[in-house]
Write a protein that holds these residues in place. Structure first.
Motif, PDB file in Angstrom:
ATOM      1  N   GLY A 167     -16.751   1.435   4.620  1.00 32.70           N
ATOM      2  CA  GLY A 167     -15.424   1.228   5.185  1.00 32.70           C
ATOM      3  C   GLY A 167     -14.373   1.613   4.171  1.00 32.70           C
ATOM      4  O   GLY A 167     -14.684   1.951   3.022  1.00 32.70           O
ATOM      5  N   ASP A 168     -13.105   1.542   4.605  1.00 26.26           N
ATOM      6  CA  ASP A 168     -12.048   2.026   3.726  1.00 26.26           C
ATOM      7  C   ASP A 168     -10.711   1.388   4.093  1.00 26.26           C
ATOM      8  O   ASP A 168     -10.406   1.206   5.275  1.00 26.26           O
ATOM      9  N   PHE A 169      -9.946   1.028   3.066  1.00 24.44           N
ATOM     10  CA  PHE A 169      -8.549   0.636   3.251  1.00 24.44           C
ATOM     11  C   PHE A 169      -7.740   1.350   2.178  1.00 24.44           C
ATOM     12  O   PHE A 169      -8.071   1.269   0.988  1.00 24.44           O
ATOM     13  N   ARG A 170      -6.720   2.051   2.606  1.00 23.35           N
ATOM     14  CA  ARG A 170      -5.845   2.730   1.653  1.00 23.35           C
ATOM     15  C   ARG A 170      -4.401   2.392   1.990  1.00 23.35           C
ATOM     16  O   ARG A 170      -3.945   2.633   3.108  1.00 23.35           O
ATOM     17  N   TYR A 171      -3.720   1.854   1.002  1.00 25.75           N
ATOM     18  CA  TYR A 171      -2.327   1.465   1.219  1.00 25.75           C
ATOM     19  C   TYR A 171      -1.421   2.686   1.185  1.00 25.75           C
ATOM     20  O   TYR A 171      -1.486   3.504   0.273  1.00 25.75           O
ATOM     21  N   ARG A 172      -0.576   2.796   2.206  1.00 23.78           N
ATOM     22  CA  ARG A 172       0.420   3.863   2.273  1.00 23.78           C
ATOM     23  C   ARG A 172       1.802   3.224   2.346  1.00 23.78           C
ATOM     24  O   ARG A 172       2.159   2.623   3.368  1.00 23.78           O
ATOM     25  N   PRO A 173       2.597   3.311   1.280  1.00 22.58           N
ATOM     26  CA  PRO A 173       3.915   2.659   1.278  1.00 22.58           C
ATOM     27  C   PRO A 173       4.870   3.201   2.332  1.00 22.58           C
ATOM     28  O   PRO A 173       5.825   2.525   2.710  1.00 22.58           O
ATOM     29  N   ASP A 174       4.597   4.419   2.825  1.00 26.92           N
ATOM     30  CA  ASP A 174       5.474   5.016   3.830  1.00 26.92           C
ATOM     31  C   ASP A 174       5.097   4.602   5.254  1.00 26.92           C
ATOM     32  O   ASP A 174       5.738   5.029   6.212  1.00 26.92           O
TER      33      ASP A 174
ATOM     34  N   LYS B  49       4.341   1.413   7.940  1.00 30.68           N
ATOM     35  CA  LYS B  49       4.502  -0.021   8.186  1.00 30.68           C
ATOM     36  C   LYS B  49       3.175  -0.658   8.574  1.00 30.68           C
ATOM     37  O   LYS B  49       2.851  -1.775   8.157  1.00 30.68           O
ATOM     38  N   VAL B  50       2.399   0.047   9.391  1.00 28.24           N
ATOM     39  CA  VAL B  50       1.079  -0.441   9.808  1.00 28.24           C
ATOM     40  C   VAL B  50       0.016   0.319   9.023  1.00 28.24           C
ATOM     41  O   VAL B  50      -0.059   1.547   9.105  1.00 28.24           O
ATOM     42  N   GLN B  51      -0.783  -0.408   8.264  1.00 32.02           N
ATOM     43  CA  GLN B  51      -1.799   0.215   7.421  1.00 32.02           C
ATOM     44  C   GLN B  51      -3.077   0.491   8.224  1.00 32.02           C
ATOM     45  O   GLN B  51      -3.269  -0.037   9.318  1.00 32.02           O
ATOM     46  N   LYS B  52      -3.953   1.323   7.651  1.00 35.81           N
ATOM     47  CA  LYS B  52      -5.173   1.736   8.349  1.00 35.81           C
ATOM     48  C   LYS B  52      -6.420   1.193   7.654  1.00 35.81           C
ATOM     49  O   LYS B  52      -6.509   1.194   6.434  1.00 35.81           O
TER      50      LYS B  52
ATOM     51  N   VAL C  66      -4.471  -8.665   0.261  1.00 35.41           N
ATOM     52  CA  VAL C  66      -4.074  -8.634  -1.153  1.00 35.41           C
ATOM     53  C   VAL C  66      -2.847  -7.746  -1.336  1.00 35.41           C
ATOM     54  O   VAL C  66      -1.899  -8.107  -2.040  1.00 35.41           O
ATOM     55  N   PHE C  67      -2.848  -6.586  -0.684  1.00 33.65           N
ATOM     56  CA  PHE C  67      -1.695  -5.691  -0.790  1.00 33.65           C
ATOM     57  C   PHE C  67      -0.453  -6.300  -0.144  1.00 33.65           C
ATOM     58  O   PHE C  67       0.664  -6.012  -0.545  1.00 33.65           O
ATOM     59  N   ARG C  68      -0.656  -7.154   0.836  1.00 33.44           N
ATOM     60  CA  ARG C  68       0.473  -7.833   1.475  1.00 33.44           C
ATOM     61  C   ARG C  68       1.041  -8.943   0.591  1.00 33.44           C
ATOM     62  O   ARG C  68       2.260  -9.135   0.521  1.00 33.44           O
ATOM     63  N   ASP C  69       0.157  -9.662  -0.101  1.00 30.03           N
ATOM     64  CA  ASP C  69       0.554 -10.904  -0.764  1.00 30.03           C
ATOM     65  C   ASP C  69       0.888 -10.772  -2.246  1.00 30.03           C
ATOM     66  O   ASP C  69       1.484 -11.684  -2.823  1.00 30.03           O
ATOM     67  N   TYR C  70       0.484  -9.656  -2.885  1.00 27.18           N
ATOM     68  CA  TYR C  70       0.664  -9.540  -4.328  1.00 27.18           C
ATOM     69  C   TYR C  70       1.414  -8.266  -4.695  1.00 27.18           C
ATOM     70  O   TYR C  70       1.380  -7.276  -3.966  1.00 27.18           O
ATOM     71  N   ASP C  71       2.037  -8.328  -5.865  1.00 27.42           N
ATOM     72  CA  ASP C  71       2.600  -7.122  -6.464  1.00 27.42           C
ATOM     73  C   ASP C  71       1.417  -6.218  -6.811  1.00 27.42           C
ATOM     74  O   ASP C  71       0.500  -6.627  -7.523  1.00 27.42           O
ATOM     75  N   ARG C  72       1.430  -5.003  -6.321  1.00 28.83           N
ATOM     76  CA  ARG C  72       0.262  -4.135  -6.453  1.00 28.83           C
ATOM     77  C   ARG C  72       0.020  -3.662  -7.882  1.00 28.83           C
ATOM     78  O   ARG C  72      -1.067  -3.226  -8.220  1.00 28.83           O
ATOM     79  N   ARG C  73       1.024  -3.733  -8.730  1.00 26.06           N
ATOM     80  CA  ARG C  73       0.849  -3.306 -10.114  1.00 26.06           C
ATOM     81  C   ARG C  73      -0.066  -4.283 -10.853  1.00 26.06           C
ATOM     82  O   ARG C  73       0.157  -5.486 -10.845  1.00 26.06           O
TER      83      ARG C  73
END
Length: 214
Positions: free
Chosen positions: A44-51, A53-56, A81-88
């Motif tokens: 499976g895969d999750f990749r955050y895209r800042p551009d 609104k709805v992630q895949k 995790v990407f929703r709740d934390y600063d990604r850095r």
């Protein structure tokens, strides 16, 4: 997406008793779920895209229902995790992800969802989850049992063979020498060359001097 649409999309891919729970997770924080082709490098895969609104999230189409459920919640944990934390400074499978994954999986660690042979190693796995179920040999082994459809022949995992056993893999014949952590040192019979092969590899056991059955 309504719960009925969710059920139609995932019925047969998830255990029946997990459908409503996974829909509730989606409804709480929606994402686009894509059923993907089989990929040898990931389930499976999750990749955050800042551009966006709805992630895949994508999950391989050919997983058995128990592996599909674990993989889906694994990826939802990344999403949270990407929703709740600063990604850095957040590692992909660091403590934040482990905590989220444990919390999301907890309601599913029940005999009404998983068969006992998976549930026992899965509960142990969730104490300190690895980046992949493939990193946990005993859990991987139990999940693998459910990949086979009735009447389909199944190979043996290389990790289960005794040293000195002869086996076939990719139209070549090998002898198992010794296990080195997650890999097994093997000798190819035809050339005498030695190779390190994953102990997760599914192989065909051969009697001494027997030909490959393919």
């Amino acid at each position: 997406m309504t719960q009925e649409h969710w059920k139609q999309k995932l019925e047969g891919k998830l255990p029946d008793n997990a459908l409503a729970y996974c829909y509730a997770l989606w409804k709480e924080d929606p994402f686009e779920l894509r059923i993907a082709r089989s990929r040898s490098t990931k389930l499976g895969d999750f990749r955050y895209r800042p551009d966006q609104k709805v992630q895949k999230i994508s999950i391989n189409h050919d997983l058995n229902p128990y592996q599909f459920l674990i993989t889906l919640i694994h990826e939802i944990a990344h999403h949270r995790v990407f929703r709740d934390y600063d990604r850095r400074g957040i590692r992909p499978h660091g403590p934040e992800w482990k905590r989220s994954f444990r919390q999301l999986m907890a309601p599913m660690l029940d005999a009404s969802v998983f068969p006992r042979d998976i549930l026992i190693p899965l509960r142990l796995h969730m104490v300190n989850p690895k980046a992949s179920t493939g990193g946990d040999y005993f859990l991987f082994k139990e999940l693998k049992k459910y990949d086979v459809t009735p009447g389909e022949a199944r190979g043996v995992l290389l990790g289960d063979l005794k040293p000195g056993s002869c086996f076939g893999l990719k139209r070549r014949v090998f002898e198992k020498l010794e296990t080195r952590r997650s890999r097994v040192l093997c000798r190819e019979r035809a050339t005498g060359r030695k190779y390190l092969i994953s102990r997760h590899a599914e192989v065909v056991v051969l009697e001494e001097g027997a030909d490959l059955p393919f």
